[in-house]
Scaffold this motif. Structure first.
Motif, PDB file in Angstrom:
ATOM      1  N   UNK A 234       0.813  -1.220   0.000  1.00  8.29           N
ATOM      2  CA  UNK A 234       0.000   0.000   0.000  1.00  8.29           C
ATOM      3  C   UNK A 234       0.848   1.272   0.000  1.00  8.29           C
ATOM      4  N   UNK A 235       2.090   1.175   0.465  1.00  4.30           N
ATOM      5  CA  UNK A 235       2.974   2.335   0.534  1.00  4.30           C
ATOM      6  C   UNK A 235       4.355   1.847   0.942  1.00  4.30           C
ATOM      7  N   UNK A 236       5.353   2.716   0.785  1.00  7.21           N
ATOM      8  CA  UNK A 236       6.692   2.421   1.292  1.00  7.21           C
ATOM      9  C   UNK A 236       6.903   3.005   2.685  1.00  7.21           C
ATOM     10  N   UNK A 237       5.928   3.748   3.161  1.00  6.89           N
ATOM     11  CA  UNK A 237       6.006   4.459   4.442  1.00  6.89           C
ATOM     12  C   UNK A 237       5.680   3.509   5.591  1.00  6.89           C
ATOM     13  N   UNK A 238       6.681   3.145   6.374  1.00  4.46           N
ATOM     14  CA  UNK A 238       6.456   2.191   7.463  1.00  4.46           C
ATOM     15  C   UNK A 238       5.607   2.778   8.592  1.00  4.46           C
ATOM     16  N   UNK A 239       5.581   4.107   8.703  1.00  5.03           N
ATOM     17  CA  UNK A 239       4.734   4.722   9.727  1.00  5.03           C
ATOM     18  C   UNK A 239       3.260   4.436   9.445  1.00  5.03           C
ATOM     19  N   UNK A 240       2.915   4.316   8.173  1.00  5.41           N
ATOM     20  CA  UNK A 240       1.537   4.002   7.786  1.00  5.41           C
ATOM     21  C   UNK A 240       1.289   2.499   7.845  1.00  5.41           C
ATOM     22  N   UNK A 241       2.209   1.703   7.323  1.00  4.99           N
ATOM     23  CA  UNK A 241       1.979   0.253   7.319  1.00  4.99           C
ATOM     24  C   UNK A 241       1.929  -0.319   8.730  1.00  4.99           C
ATOM     25  N   UNK A 242       2.691   0.249   9.647  1.00  2.00           N
ATOM     26  CA  UNK A 242       2.660  -0.245  11.030  1.00  2.00           C
ATOM     27  C   UNK A 242       1.286  -0.047  11.665  1.00  2.00           C
ATOM     28  N   UNK A 243       0.576   0.981  11.227  1.00  2.00           N
ATOM     29  CA  UNK A 243      -0.768   1.238  11.744  1.00  2.00           C
ATOM     30  C   UNK A 243      -1.796   0.352  11.059  1.00  2.00           C
TER      31      UNK A 243
ATOM     32  N   UNK B 145       2.033  -7.450   9.475  1.00  2.00           N
ATOM     33  CA  UNK B 145       2.577  -7.795   8.160  1.00  2.00           C
ATOM     34  C   UNK B 145       4.016  -7.291   8.057  1.00  2.00           C
ATOM     35  N   UNK B 146       4.842  -7.915   7.235  1.00  2.00           N
ATOM     36  CA  UNK B 146       6.232  -7.484   7.088  1.00  2.00           C
ATOM     37  C   UNK B 146       6.343  -6.070   6.525  1.00  2.00           C
ATOM     38  N   UNK B 147       7.495  -5.470   6.719  1.00  2.00           N
ATOM     39  CA  UNK B 147       7.750  -4.115   6.226  1.00  2.00           C
ATOM     40  C   UNK B 147       7.725  -4.082   4.697  1.00  2.00           C
ATOM     41  N   UNK B 148       7.425  -2.928   4.126  1.00  2.00           N
ATOM     42  CA  UNK B 148       7.394  -2.803   2.657  1.00  2.00           C
ATOM     43  C   UNK B 148       8.701  -3.218   1.987  1.00  2.00           C
ATOM     44  N   UNK B 149       9.834  -2.919   2.607  1.00  2.00           N
ATOM     45  CA  UNK B 149      11.117  -3.255   1.991  1.00  2.00           C
ATOM     46  C   UNK B 149      11.256  -4.756   1.775  1.00  2.00           C
ATOM     47  N   UNK B 150      10.778  -5.547   2.727  1.00  2.00           N
ATOM     48  CA  UNK B 150      10.852  -7.000   2.571  1.00  2.00           C
ATOM     49  C   UNK B 150       9.950  -7.463   1.427  1.00  2.00           C
ATOM     50  N   UNK B 151       8.776  -6.871   1.322  1.00  2.00           N
ATOM     51  CA  UNK B 151       7.871  -7.263   0.236  1.00  2.00           C
ATOM     52  C   UNK B 151       8.446  -6.901  -1.128  1.00  2.00           C
ATOM     53  N   UNK B 152       9.093  -5.738  -1.203  1.00  7.72           N
ATOM     54  CA  UNK B 152       9.769  -5.356  -2.438  1.00  7.72           C
ATOM     55  C   UNK B 152      10.866  -6.356  -2.795  1.00  7.72           C
ATOM     56  N   UNK B 153      11.642  -6.754  -1.789  1.00  5.13           N
ATOM     57  CA  UNK B 153      12.719  -7.711  -2.011  1.00  5.13           C
ATOM     58  C   UNK B 153      12.162  -9.044  -2.499  1.00  5.13           C
TER      59      UNK B 153
ATOM     60  N   UNK C 115     -13.331  -0.723  12.516  1.00  6.67           N
ATOM     61  CA  UNK C 115     -11.948  -1.111  12.771  1.00  6.67           C
ATOM     62  C   UNK C 115     -11.016   0.092  12.685  1.00  6.67           C
ATOM     63  N   UNK C 116     -11.196   0.913  11.662  1.00 15.71           N
ATOM     64  CA  UNK C 116     -10.349   2.086  11.490  1.00 15.71           C
ATOM     65  C   UNK C 116     -10.511   3.057  12.661  1.00 15.71           C
ATOM     66  N   UNK C 117     -11.746   3.281  13.064  1.00 16.33           N
ATOM     67  CA  UNK C 117     -12.012   4.247  14.144  1.00 16.33           C
ATOM     68  C   UNK C 117     -11.444   3.773  15.472  1.00 16.33           C
ATOM     69  N   UNK C 118     -11.438   2.472  15.704  1.00 15.82           N
ATOM     70  CA  UNK C 118     -10.971   1.946  16.988  1.00 15.82           C
ATOM     71  C   UNK C 118      -9.456   1.802  17.063  1.00 15.82           C
ATOM     72  N   UNK C 119      -8.802   1.623  15.915  1.00 19.23           N
ATOM     73  CA  UNK C 119      -7.390   1.254  15.955  1.00 19.23           C
ATOM     74  C   UNK C 119      -6.417   2.306  15.432  1.00 19.23           C
ATOM     75  N   UNK C 120      -6.902   3.358  14.819  1.00 16.37           N
ATOM     76  CA  UNK C 120      -5.977   4.401  14.358  1.00 16.37           C
ATOM     77  C   UNK C 120      -5.828   5.432  15.469  1.00 16.37           C
ATOM     78  N   UNK C 121      -4.680   5.463  16.132  1.00 20.58           N
ATOM     79  CA  UNK C 121      -4.514   6.364  17.275  1.00 20.58           C
ATOM     80  C   UNK C 121      -4.309   7.821  16.880  1.00 20.58           C
ATOM     81  N   UNK C 122      -3.820   8.027  15.666  1.00 23.15           N
ATOM     82  CA  UNK C 122      -3.541   9.379  15.182  1.00 23.15           C
ATOM     83  C   UNK C 122      -4.829   9.977  14.623  1.00 23.15           C
TER      84      UNK C 122
END
Length: 322
Positions: A142-151, A156-164, A223-230
């Motif tokens: 979905x993105x290369x930004x780990x700050x977003x994927x972690x949320x 799931x593994x980091x974007x860099x691993x999926x790219x590899x 799910x989004x409303x309950x789990x996105x802290x930002x």
């Protein structure tokens, strides 16, 4: 911590999908629920969803699959993993069962197609390499930004691993596509983000991508409303749906709350331009965008028919066809 619930499967293993893109190929789910816990996963609205942090693991899947194939007059050309879960969840039991089933199918000349956001173990990768002509791979990103994927994709593994992994699959001669799905409005749909993703995919050797914007069902919105802290992040995402409406998608008796067609069109134009700049072919799925596209995103690869990709020019209404 994910709670693994062992259960016996009562229904058939090889099942048809209500998605038009999968209408030509039987599908398999090893579990109900998924250990990756993606906040946007549409299966949260399914009656079979076991609940958050729970995965129902079907212990008798291999035996039932072997029995089903024995009774079939003709074996399928290929099998798709998995419309409602991930073949490569970080659960040893799921990975072991997946390997046994993949090996069983490939030994019999039955192709395997999969979409994953997980980490593919070395032994599975070796199995794919040894049977490359019978494998079709899709990597979800979905993105290369780990700050977003972690949320949004907490386990799931980091974007860099999926790219590899995508790069490894391509180099192994396996037909590989990357799926930008879902694109998150207000978070991952800007030109800079899609250009960086497309550039990274081209560098990895990927030639084909598929894309689709986020749509909402009540369980997903909850799910989004309950789990996105930002809170600002959540507001940017949900505000994009302010002018949206319910839309029937090409799945049996299914409708979703979608972004306005004009907003989705703008997103896909940006993706198409970024893809074109990098020499990537873009496929837009009509199952999720019936008002904008026709044809298939080729989610299960090419087996019995050629994919009907949305042409680049149709995404640019102001430009003439060459």
């Amino acid at each position: 911590m994910v709670n693994l619930i062992r259960a016996e499967r009562k229904t058939a293993v090889l099942t048809p999908s209500s998605l038009a893109c999968l209408s030509h190929i039987p599908t398999v789910n090893l579990t109900a629920g998924c250990a990756h816990g993606c906040l946007y996963c549409y299966t949260r609205s399914y009656s079979s969803y076991p609940g958050e942090d729970k995965v129902t693991f079907y212990t008798n899947t291999f035996d039932k699959l072997r029995d089903e194939l024995t009774r079939k007059r003709r074996a399928p050309k290929a099998v798709y993993f998995s419309p409602s879960s991930d073949l490569f969840q970080p659960l040893p039991e799921v990975l072991d069962l997946g390997y046994d089933i993949l090996a069983f199918l490939l030994q019999r000349g039955i192709g395997v197609a999969f979409l994953t956001k997980g980490q593919i173990p070395e032994r599975h990768m070796k199995l794919f390499e040894e049977n490359a002509p019978l494998v079709r791979a899709q990597i979800g990103l979905i993105t290369l930004d780990t700050a977003i994927t972690c949320v949004f994709e907490p386990r799931a593994p980091a974007p860099a691993l999926r790219l590899a992994q995508a790069k490894h699959l391509v180099r192994a001669g396996i037909k590989t596509q990357v799926r930008l799905d879902p694109i998150l409005p207000g978070l991952t749909d800007d030109a800079g983000t899609v250009e960086s993703v497309c550039g990274a995919l081209a560098e990895a050797g990927v030639k084909h991508i598929a894309a689709s914007a986020l749509f909402l069902r009540p369980a997903v919105a909850d799910s989004l409303k309950r789990h996105i802290p930002d809170r600002p992040m959540l507001d940017r995402l949900l505000q994009a749906f302010g002018q949206g409406a319910r839309m029937a998608i090409h799945a049996r008796n299914s409708s979703v709350f979608a972004l306005p067609a004009s907003a989705r069109q703008e997103i896909y134009v940006r993706v198409a331009r970024a893809a074109q700049q990098q020499g990537l072919a873009l496929h837009l799925c009509a199952c999720k965008n019936p008002d904008l596209a026709s044809g298939s995103c080729s989610i299960a690869g090419e087996w019995t028919r050629s994919p009907m990709a949305l042409t680049q020019s149709s995404l640019f209404p102001d430009e003439k066809r060459s």
